[in-house]
Design a protein around this motif. Structure first.
Motif, PDB file in Angstrom:
ATOM      1  N   PHE A 201       0.832  -1.207   0.000  1.00  0.00           N
ATOM      2  CA  PHE A 201       0.000   0.000   0.000  1.00  0.00           C
ATOM      3  C   PHE A 201       0.868   1.258   0.000  1.00  0.00           C
ATOM      4  CE2 PHE A 201      -2.872   3.187   1.819  1.00  0.00           C
ATOM      5  CZ  PHE A 201      -4.035   2.935   1.106  1.00  0.00           C
ATOM      6  N   LYS A 202       1.903   1.270   0.824  1.00  0.00           N
ATOM      7  CA  LYS A 202       2.816   2.416   0.893  1.00  0.00           C
ATOM      8  C   LYS A 202       3.524   2.642  -0.438  1.00  0.00           C
ATOM      9  CE  LYS A 202       5.281   1.221   4.464  1.00  0.00           C
ATOM     10  NZ  LYS A 202       6.350   1.334   5.487  1.00  0.00           N
ATOM     11  N   THR A 205       0.897   4.125  -2.970  1.00  0.00           N
ATOM     12  CA  THR A 205       0.376   5.475  -2.690  1.00  0.00           C
ATOM     13  C   THR A 205       1.470   6.531  -2.675  1.00  0.00           C
ATOM     14  OG1 THR A 205       0.511   4.965  -0.328  1.00  0.00           O
ATOM     15  CG2 THR A 205      -1.650   4.751  -1.385  1.00  0.00           C
ATOM     16  N   ILE A 209       0.723   9.401   1.990  1.00  0.00           N
ATOM     17  CA  ILE A 209       0.286   8.865   3.281  1.00  0.00           C
ATOM     18  C   ILE A 209       0.973   9.555   4.459  1.00  0.00           C
ATOM     19  CG2 ILE A 209      -0.275   6.586   2.329  1.00  0.00           C
ATOM     20  CD1 ILE A 209       2.359   5.574   3.543  1.00  0.00           C
ATOM     21  N   PRO A 218      -4.979   6.166   6.084  1.00  0.00           N
ATOM     22  CA  PRO A 218      -4.263   5.234   5.198  1.00  0.00           C
ATOM     23  C   PRO A 218      -4.229   3.807   5.749  1.00  0.00           C
ATOM     24  CG  PRO A 218      -3.084   7.301   5.304  1.00  0.00           C
ATOM     25  CD  PRO A 218      -4.151   7.357   6.369  1.00  0.00           C
ATOM     26  N   CYS A 222      -6.126   0.580   4.077  1.00  0.00           N
ATOM     27  CA  CYS A 222      -5.317  -0.594   3.739  1.00  0.00           C
ATOM     28  C   CYS A 222      -5.883  -1.849   4.393  1.00  0.00           C
ATOM     29  CB  CYS A 222      -3.868  -0.380   4.179  1.00  0.00           C
ATOM     30  SG  CYS A 222      -2.790  -1.784   3.852  1.00  0.00           S
ATOM     31  N   CYS A 225      -8.842  -3.403   2.728  1.00  0.00           N
ATOM     32  CA  CYS A 225      -8.602  -4.056   1.429  1.00  0.00           C
ATOM     33  C   CYS A 225      -8.469  -5.567   1.583  1.00  0.00           C
ATOM     34  CB  CYS A 225      -7.331  -3.494   0.774  1.00  0.00           C
ATOM     35  SG  CYS A 225      -7.512  -1.796   0.176  1.00  0.00           S
ATOM     36  N   ILE A 232      -5.708  -3.684  -3.102  1.00  0.00           N
ATOM     37  CA  ILE A 232      -4.767  -2.728  -2.517  1.00  0.00           C
ATOM     38  C   ILE A 232      -4.196  -1.809  -3.588  1.00  0.00           C
ATOM     39  CG2 ILE A 232      -2.506  -2.486  -1.385  1.00  0.00           C
ATOM     40  CD1 ILE A 232      -3.124  -5.139   0.078  1.00  0.00           C
ATOM     41  N   CYS A 233      -3.734  -2.395  -4.707  1.00  0.00           N
ATOM     42  CA  CYS A 233      -3.131  -1.602  -5.786  1.00  0.00           C
ATOM     43  C   CYS A 233      -4.136  -0.653  -6.425  1.00  0.00           C
ATOM     44  CB  CYS A 233      -2.540  -2.526  -6.863  1.00  0.00           C
ATOM     45  SG  CYS A 233      -1.054  -3.401  -6.321  1.00  0.00           S
ATOM     46  N   ALA A 236      -5.050   2.093  -3.771  1.00  0.00           N
ATOM     47  CA  ALA A 236      -3.880   2.928  -3.474  1.00  0.00           C
ATOM     48  C   ALA A 236      -3.555   3.865  -4.630  1.00  0.00           C
ATOM     49  CB  ALA A 236      -2.679   2.041  -3.154  1.00  0.00           C
ATOM     50  N   LYS A 240      -3.449   8.020  -4.673  1.00  0.00           N
ATOM     51  CA  LYS A 240      -2.050   8.432  -4.672  1.00  0.00           C
ATOM     52  C   LYS A 240      -1.822   9.929  -4.509  1.00  0.00           C
ATOM     53  CE  LYS A 240       2.291   7.500  -7.051  1.00  0.00           C
ATOM     54  NZ  LYS A 240       2.958   6.778  -8.167  1.00  0.00           N
ATOM     55  N   TRP A 248     -10.357  10.008   1.236  1.00  0.00           N
ATOM     56  CA  TRP A 248     -10.015   8.752   1.896  1.00  0.00           C
ATOM     57  C   TRP A 248     -11.212   8.185   2.646  1.00  0.00           C
ATOM     58  CZ3 TRP A 248      -5.075   6.349   2.043  1.00  0.00           C
ATOM     59  CH2 TRP A 248      -4.107   7.005   1.255  1.00  0.00           C
TER      60      TRP A 248
END
Length: 270
Positions: A201-202, A205, A209, A218, A222, A225, A232-233, A236, A240, A248
């Motif tokens: 996720f990090k 994004t 975040i 965030p 996550c 998901c 997730i992709c 995210a 971004k 969010w």
């Protein structure tokens, strides 16, 4: 949440070097910067890789629920096999829920430099030509997204007796499909653990975040998901560049009570 989301989406042999057309490397065989080697996937990757090098194993498969990243994983293995020159050619074809044999034959043939000369050729004629092209060769055929038993003879894929060093790697949601097709090495996949999910996720994004105003949003998004890489992709990447908490919160709300209109087809590729 995850259950609802899943439900709602749910040529001939070479005579000389000049006779075969040039086959350009496909986009998917090029480096995928988004791929992350997760610990929970390492054993599956190793087992598939070992099977590809085992002369006794002809057919193998990776199975698991939609959204786990089965396609991403087998494509990454295909890239490694290509880089290591493990096979002369690597072919990727997607089957889908309602298989179109003619389309599958055409996709495989095109990627092997085989052209069907006549538009009126029937299924069996195309199968015969495809079989002759693949017979006793060294080809990795990745057959993605199989929903039901697929008769390889009808398609024109060589049987064990004439397979040479060919290998077939399949993905499906149902292990029963692999077993009915005679696959001898079947490997299951599960969801990402919490640490892996957050790492992915990090990466997807980016720095957004770190926005102080987002607080725990965030992490909350996550978690919702469900450890599914494709979800997730998708989520995210959509968030971004969103620094407003309201964006969010909307994503979090829709993940908790997903709308079919928003998520239709999201997991069909897996």
């Amino acid at each position: 949440m995850v259950d609802i989301l899943l439900h709602s989406c749910n040529q001939e042999e070479r005579f000389d070097k000049v006779s075969r057309p040039t086959i350009h490397k496909e986009i998917w065989l090029r480096s995928n910067e988004d791929y992350l080697a997760f610990e929970s996937r390492n054993s599956t990757v190793k087992n598939v890789w070992d099977a590809l090098q085992d002369e006794e194993i002809y057919m193998m498969g990776v199975y698991g629920m939609g959204g786990l990243g089965k396609t991403t994983l087998v494509q990454e293995i295909g890239r490694k096999a290509d880089n290591d020159k493990l096979f002369d050619e690597i072919v990727f074809v997607e089957v889908t829920e309602t298989p179109d044999i003619k389309k599958i034959q055409t996709v495989i043939a095109n990627k092997l430099g085989l052209k069907f000369e006549y538009a009126m050729e029937d299924e069996s004629q195309r199968a015969s030509k495809l079989y002759s092209r693949m017979e006793k060769r060294n080809i990795l055929l990745i057959v993605d997204n199989i929903w039901g038993e697929l008769d390889l003879k009808i398609v024109g894929i060589p049987s064990r007796a004439d397979r040479g060093r060919n290998k077939i790697l399949m993905t499906t949601r149902n292990v029963d499909v692999l077993e009915k097709m005679g696959s001898t090495k079947n490997l299951g996949m599960g969801i990402l653990n919490e640490e892996e999910a957050w790492s992915l996720f990090k990466k997807m994004t980016g720095g957004v975040i770190q926005t102080r105003e987002l607080n725990s949003l965030p992490q909350d998004v996550c978690k919702e998901c469900g450890g599914l890489p494709i979800v997730i992709c998708t989520i995210a990447k959509a968030l971004k560049n969103k620094r407003r908490p309201s964006n969010w919160k909307v994503a979090l709300r829709e993940l908790k009570a997903p709308s079919p209109a928003n998520f239709i087809g999201l997991l069909e590729k897996e």
